[in-house]
Scaffold this active site. Structure first.
Site, mmCIF file in Angstrom:
data_model
loop_
_atom_site.group_PDB
_atom_site.id
_atom_site.type_symbol
_atom_site.label_atom_id
_atom_site.label_comp_id
_atom_site.label_asym_id
_atom_site.label_seq_id
_atom_site.Cartn_x
_atom_site.Cartn_y
_atom_site.Cartn_z
ATOM 1 N N CYS A 93 0.806 -1.234 0.000
ATOM 2 C CA CYS A 93 0.000 0.000 0.000
ATOM 3 C C CYS A 93 0.835 1.278 0.000
ATOM 4 O O CYS A 93 0.849 2.015 -0.975
ATOM 5 C CB CYS A 93 -0.945 -0.016 1.197
HETATM 6 N N1 LIG Z 1 -2.695 -6.467 1.381
HETATM 7 C C1 LIG Z 1 -3.294 -5.447 1.954
HETATM 8 O O1 LIG Z 1 -3.114 -5.210 3.147
HETATM 9 C C2 LIG Z 1 -4.248 -4.559 1.174
HETATM 10 C C3 LIG Z 1 -5.082 -3.698 1.881
HETATM 11 C C4 LIG Z 1 -5.968 -2.906 1.195
HETATM 12 C C5 LIG Z 1 -6.013 -2.962 -0.192
HETATM 13 N N2 LIG Z 1 -5.168 -3.782 -0.885
HETATM 14 C C6 LIG Z 1 -5.286 -3.794 -2.339
HETATM 15 O O2 LIG Z 1 -5.992 -4.987 -2.727
HETATM 16 C C7 LIG Z 1 -5.506 -5.465 -3.982
HETATM 17 C C8 LIG Z 1 -5.026 -6.903 -3.822
HETATM 18 O O3 LIG Z 1 -3.964 -6.926 -2.886
HETATM 19 P P1 LIG Z 1 -3.486 -8.264 -2.180
HETATM 20 O O4 LIG Z 1 -2.598 -7.836 -1.068
HETATM 21 O O5 LIG Z 1 -4.631 -9.154 -1.883
HETATM 22 O O6 LIG Z 1 -2.612 -8.917 -3.369
HETATM 23 P P2 LIG Z 1 -2.113 -10.444 -3.447
HETATM 24 O O7 LIG Z 1 -0.959 -10.442 -4.378
HETATM 25 O O8 LIG Z 1 -1.946 -11.001 -2.077
HETATM 26 O O9 LIG Z 1 -3.336 -11.214 -4.115
HETATM 27 C C9 LIG Z 1 -3.763 -10.963 -5.402
HETATM 28 C C10 LIG Z 1 -4.076 -12.299 -6.039
HETATM 29 O O10 LIG Z 1 -4.648 -12.042 -7.331
HETATM 30 C C11 LIG Z 1 -4.219 -13.080 -8.179
HETATM 31 N N3 LIG Z 1 -4.437 -12.669 -9.565
HETATM 32 C C12 LIG Z 1 -3.680 -11.850 -10.330
HETATM 33 N N4 LIG Z 1 -4.244 -11.705 -11.546
HETATM 34 C C13 LIG Z 1 -5.367 -12.454 -11.541
HETATM 35 C C14 LIG Z 1 -6.365 -12.696 -12.492
HETATM 36 N N5 LIG Z 1 -6.332 -12.140 -13.714
HETATM 37 N N6 LIG Z 1 -7.384 -13.525 -12.165
HETATM 38 C C15 LIG Z 1 -7.443 -14.116 -10.942
HETATM 39 N N7 LIG Z 1 -6.508 -13.894 -9.983
HETATM 40 C C16 LIG Z 1 -5.491 -13.075 -10.282
HETATM 41 C C17 LIG Z 1 -2.780 -13.307 -7.792
HETATM 42 O O11 LIG Z 1 -2.318 -14.566 -8.228
HETATM 43 C C18 LIG Z 1 -2.859 -13.185 -6.268
HETATM 44 O O12 LIG Z 1 -3.064 -14.436 -5.646
HETATM 45 C C19 LIG Z 1 -4.423 -4.479 -4.402
HETATM 46 O O13 LIG Z 1 -4.992 -3.499 -5.208
HETATM 47 C C20 LIG Z 1 -3.984 -3.865 -3.088
HETATM 48 O O14 LIG Z 1 -3.446 -2.568 -3.262
HETATM 49 C C21 LIG Z 1 -4.293 -4.600 -0.224
#
Ligand SMILES: NC(=O)c1ccc[n+]([C@@H]2O[C@H](COP(=O)([O-])OP(=O)(O)OC[C@H]3O[C@@H](n4cnc5c(N)ncnc54)[C@H](O)[C@@H]3O)[C@@H](O)[C@H]2O)c1
Length: 432
Positions: free
Chosen positions: A275
């Site tokens: 983030c």
């Molecule tokens: N991790 C946090 O604390 C947090 C908090 C708030 C918001 N976010 C936001 O949430 C979003 C996701 O973050 P995250 O931490 O869960 O990421 P992450 O990398 O842990 O998970 C994302 C998942 O999406 C999968 N993926 C990618 N392309 C794909 C597709 N085309 N179809 C299906 N699956 C696909 C990946 O393989 C991965 O497992 C980002 O935009 C991030 O900025 C994250």
């Protein structure tokens, strides 16, 4: 099972029971688990085959989702992880939780585009698509909606619903979780907002509707930019306070006793995770692209926070120097690699940057962090346990992530130089 299709009915909505979550990562998996708990039939789609195989076997990699919880969800028969987009067929709701990284300092929305391509063929009358990935204002309406419409041949806001709801989870936070953190919700029109609100009213304790997706998108970026800027403020102050011989940590704690108009932030070795190092740059990029102006606060905060790893290395070098040693050839034990305590997330972790800088100067590095999956640790770092022996063998010990499981008396009693970038060893060794 027959999937119940929903319609807007006289101002209320019939909730749809099949929910798909695209992306089963730190954000998507907790949502999927909560949805199973709330009675939905959930499909978790992910492109990562290993991750999906592990999920199907009941093995969770997300600290906030214990494997037992995942196994219980699997046992209900209402949760399935898959790599096959065809399993999205007849979904009522789809929530998109895919990564939104930067590529060469520019927002990379390719994961959202790919998700839209996966979802669009399965859009039917009355279904709802919600984007949760963090992104700049305008993404839902200007990027996602056209992709879903062209891929499905249906009209957003007429045949199906679209909204945006920013994710606020705080991995490792034991007080606030997905369910008890208020959820900002939006839709591209009144009907979409109604459907999005109906969904999240079943998943969380409180929803906060806003006028349009752009306000919801900006809400998330405001929250993260606020943290980023305030952390930069105390980081810069920490550097000055050290040179002035003043304890910045004590000043922050004292200021925090003011019951209004102050919120404490603490210095550290830099910012990491998915983030803070990324999200504010989505906003500054959009401001520059759309208005031709610089978002100066973000740029300044990036500059200060990005340089904290250099500052930590400089402090370690001075500490060793005061003991007649140099970085080159010294053994340095890094305590904690994750960007945040009690998690194993090393994405953008400042600890890795610090390790690279120290290695480049010829230091021998050992690291302690049992949360981090060993295959993700760079080869030049040797993983060890925090023991009296490993601490005694180090010329310097640097606390970078103050995981609760570690025994800090070992660090306090280490014979070499100790730098505590998290002020975990209150007053006993040198803080940042
Ligand atoms: N991790 C946090 O604390 C947090 C908090 C708030 C918001 N976010 C936001 O949430 C979003 C996701 O973050 P995250 O931490 O869960 O990421 P992450 O990398 O842990 O998970 C994302 C998942 O999406 C999968 N993926 C990618 N392309 C794909 C597709 N085309 N179809 C299906 N699956 C696909 C990946 O393989 C991965 O497992 C980002 O935009 C991030 O900025 C994250």
């Amino acid at each position: 099972m027959e999937w119940q299709q929903s319609r807007l009915l006289g101002g209320s909505c019939v909730i749809q029971e099949k929910l798909a979550v695209v992306g089963q990562g730190y954000v998507g998996l907790p949502i999927a688990m909560r949805a199973v708990e709330a009675g939905f039939d959930v499909v978790g789609l992910d492109v990562d085959e290993t991750r999906v195989a592990n999920l199907q076997a009941g093995v969770s990699f997300v600290e906030d989702v214990p494997s037992e919880q995942l196994q219980e969800a699997l046992a209900t028969g209402r949760y399935r992880a898959t790599t096959d987009a065809a399993d999205l067929a007849h979904f009522g709701y789809t929530i998109i939780t895919v990564p939104t990284p930067l590529k060469d300092t520019v927002p990379d929305l390719s994961f959202i585009e790919e998700s839209a391509a996966e979802i669009a063929p399965y859009i039917e009358d009355g279904c709802t698509v919600v984007l949760e990935s963090t992104t700049y204002p305008g993404t839902t309406e200007q990027l996602l909606v056209p992709l879903l419409e062209s891929g499905s041949g249906l009209r957003a806001g007429v045949d199906f619903h679209v909204g945006y709801s920013p994710e606020r989870i705080d991995p490792g936070n034991k007080t606030f979780n997905f369910q008890n953190t208020p959820k900002v919700v939006s839709g591209i029109n009144a009907g979409s907002l109604k459907m999005v609100s109906c969904l999240y009213d079943r998943l969380v304790d409180r929803t906060v509707p806003v006028t349009s997706p752009a306000e919801a998108e900006l809400t998330k970026l405001l929250e993260n930019t606020f943290r980023h800027v305030n952390i930069a403020l105390v980081n810069e102050l920490a550097v000055f306070a050290h040179d002035l011989g003043i304890d910045v940590w004590e000043a922050i704690s004292a200021a925090a006793t003011k019951p209004f108009g102050f919120m404490p932030f603490t210095p550290g070795p830099g910012v990491g995770g998915h983030c803070l190092p990324i999200d504010p740059s989505y906003l500054s990029w959009q401001v520059r692209r759309s208005l031709g102006r610089n978002f100066r606060f973000v740029e300044l905060a990036n500059d200060v926070n990005d340089h904290m790893p250099d500052y930590v290395v400089q402090r370690v070098a001075s500490g060793l120097n005061s003991q007649g040693k140099s970085l080159k050839g010294s053994t340095i034990l890094l305590v904690g690699l994750a960007y945040k305590k009690n998690t194993g997330d090393i994405r953008e972790s400042p600890a890795l940057r610090i390790a690279e800088l120290l290695a480049a100067q010829g230091a021998e590095l050992q690291a302690v962090d049992s949360y981090v999956e060993s295959h993700k640790v760079p080869a030049f770092l040797t993983l060890v346990e925090l023991t009296e022996q490993s601490a005694a063998a180090a010329d310097a010990v640097v606390v970078l992530t103050d995981h609760d499981y570690l025994d800090y008396t070992i660090v306090e009693n280490a014979p070499g130089y100790v730098l505590d970038t998290r002020r975990r060893l209150v007053g006993l060794r040198e803080p940042l």
